[in-house]
Design a protein around this motif. Structure first.
Motif, PDB file in Angstrom:
ATOM      1  N   ILE A   3       0.836  -1.206   0.000  1.00 54.27           N
ATOM      2  CA  ILE A   3       0.000   0.000   0.000  1.00 54.27           C
ATOM      3  C   ILE A   3       0.864   1.246   0.000  1.00 54.27           C
ATOM      4  CG2 ILE A   3      -1.713   1.306   1.310  1.00 54.27           C
ATOM      5  CD1 ILE A   3      -2.763  -1.372   2.375  1.00 54.27           C
ATOM      6  N   VAL A  33      -5.996   8.349  -1.888  1.00 49.08           N
ATOM      7  CA  VAL A  33      -6.791   7.181  -1.496  1.00 49.08           C
ATOM      8  C   VAL A  33      -6.934   6.194  -2.649  1.00 49.08           C
ATOM      9  CG1 VAL A  33      -9.100   6.412  -0.797  1.00 49.08           C
ATOM     10  CG2 VAL A  33      -8.055   8.409   0.291  1.00 49.08           C
ATOM     11  N   TRP A  34      -7.077   6.708  -3.870  1.00 47.20           N
ATOM     12  CA  TRP A  34      -7.244   5.807  -5.019  1.00 47.20           C
ATOM     13  C   TRP A  34      -5.981   4.984  -5.230  1.00 47.20           C
ATOM     14  CZ3 TRP A  34     -11.964   5.923  -4.754  1.00 47.20           C
ATOM     15  CH2 TRP A  34     -12.744   7.079  -4.800  1.00 47.20           C
ATOM     16  N   MET A  42      -3.918   4.090  -2.848  1.00 41.77           N
ATOM     17  CA  MET A  42      -3.887   3.123  -1.751  1.00 41.77           C
ATOM     18  C   MET A  42      -4.848   1.967  -2.008  1.00 41.77           C
ATOM     19  SD  MET A  42      -3.689   5.826   1.426  1.00 41.77           S
ATOM     20  CE  MET A  42      -3.525   4.541   2.680  1.00 41.77           C
ATOM     21  N   ILE A  43      -6.015   2.266  -2.574  1.00 43.18           N
ATOM     22  CA  ILE A  43      -6.972   1.206  -2.898  1.00 43.18           C
ATOM     23  C   ILE A  43      -6.385   0.254  -3.938  1.00 43.18           C
ATOM     24  CG2 ILE A  43      -9.186   0.762  -4.029  1.00 43.18           C
ATOM     25  CD1 ILE A  43     -10.285   3.252  -2.637  1.00 43.18           C
ATOM     26  N   ALA A  44      -5.696   0.808  -4.928  1.00 41.60           N
ATOM     27  CA  ALA A  44      -5.026  -0.038  -5.919  1.00 41.60           C
ATOM     28  C   ALA A  44      -4.002  -0.939  -5.235  1.00 41.60           C
ATOM     29  CB  ALA A  44      -4.360   0.828  -6.986  1.00 41.60           C
ATOM     30  N   VAL A  79      -4.121  -2.030  -2.127  1.00 39.43           N
ATOM     31  CA  VAL A  79      -4.850  -3.057  -1.374  1.00 39.43           C
ATOM     32  C   VAL A  79      -5.293  -4.184  -2.296  1.00 39.43           C
ATOM     33  CG1 VAL A  79      -6.958  -3.539  -0.086  1.00 39.43           C
ATOM     34  CG2 VAL A  79      -5.634  -1.487   0.432  1.00 39.43           C
ATOM     35  N   ILE A  80      -5.845  -3.825  -3.446  1.00 41.59           N
ATOM     36  CA  ILE A  80      -6.351  -4.839  -4.380  1.00 41.59           C
ATOM     37  C   ILE A  80      -5.222  -5.734  -4.879  1.00 41.59           C
ATOM     38  CG2 ILE A  80      -7.364  -5.158  -6.665  1.00 41.59           C
ATOM     39  CD1 ILE A  80      -9.078  -2.665  -6.113  1.00 41.59           C
ATOM     40  N   VAL A 123      -9.041   3.500 -11.592  1.00 43.17           N
ATOM     41  CA  VAL A 123      -8.394   4.546 -10.792  1.00 43.17           C
ATOM     42  C   VAL A 123      -8.492   5.896 -11.494  1.00 43.17           C
ATOM     43  CG1 VAL A 123      -6.194   5.358  -9.840  1.00 43.17           C
ATOM     44  CG2 VAL A 123      -6.826   2.957  -9.623  1.00 43.17           C
TER      45      VAL A 123
END
Length: 208
Positions: free
Chosen positions: A119, A151-152, A154-156, A158-159, A178
């Motif tokens: 992350i 945040v976008w 970080m989400i990438a 996580v995935i 994204v």
């Protein structure tokens, strides 16, 4: 897929840095420096934090050439791009954010780092170059502004860190997602929760 994302991110961020430099009336050398910092700054910060030798950047000679060519075109033919900068500037940045966030996450995953490191690698690779660019240009860093940005990335991370995507098609979908989410957050002015503290003056303290 890794190489494609790297090239896309390099072009997008180099162009972003070059156009910001021209907006600030920098000379040719300033355009090159700001563009290169934007394109490679995030990767340099990521390398320092996840244990990759910083000298690994110098092995990307072809990417440096690509970045310099893109910046030179932008400098010689500014009317092709600058007139549309207000409209497409955020798009370039969103493309760079998506490409480098995914690339940074893949990098950390390949090295066997835990989810937290993946992350962080995604966030720093996606936003580090833009952050350095804005600081050098005397601007408020884009990822600190009100629209959702980091945040976008970080989400990438996580995935990818959870191995929810393992195919090239999945990475392309994530890349596009994204970009779309970043642009939607700007268009619809999505924001994270905020708190604004008003300092208590000495007079107020005395009255109390």
């Amino acid at each position: 897929m890794w190489d494609i994302l790297t090239i896309i991110g390099t072009i997008a961020f180099a162009l972003s840095g070059a156009l910001v430099a021209m907006e600030e009336d920098y000379d040719l050398m300033g355009v090159y420096i700001l563009g290169l910092v934007t394109a490679f700054g995030g990767g340099a910060v990521r390398n320092l934090l996840i244990g990759i030798p910083i000298s690994a950047l110098w092995e990307q000679g072809s990417l440096f050439i690509i970045a310099i060519v893109v910046m030179s075109i932008a400098f010689v033919f500014p009317s092709l791009l600058v007139n549309h900068w207000v409209k497409f500037g955020l798009l370039f940045d969103a493309i760079g954010l998506a490409a480098f966030a995914i690339q940074g996450a893949l990098y950390a995953t390949e090295m066997g780092h835990p989810l937290s490191a993946v992350i962080v690698a995604a966030a720093l690779t996606g936003t580090g170059g833009g952050m350095i660019r804005d600081v050098l240009a005397g601007r408020k860093p884009l990822f600190l502004q009100k629209e959702i940005y980091i945040v976008w990335a970080m989400i990438a991370g996580v995935i990818i860190g959870l191995n929810l995507i393992t195919s090239s098609i999945g990475l392309i979908v994530l890349f596009l997602a994204v970009i779309v989410l970043r642009m939607m957050s700007v268009y619809y002015k999505w924001q994270l929760p905020r708190r604004h503290l008003i300092p208590i003056t000495s007079n107020q303290d005395m009255n109390r």
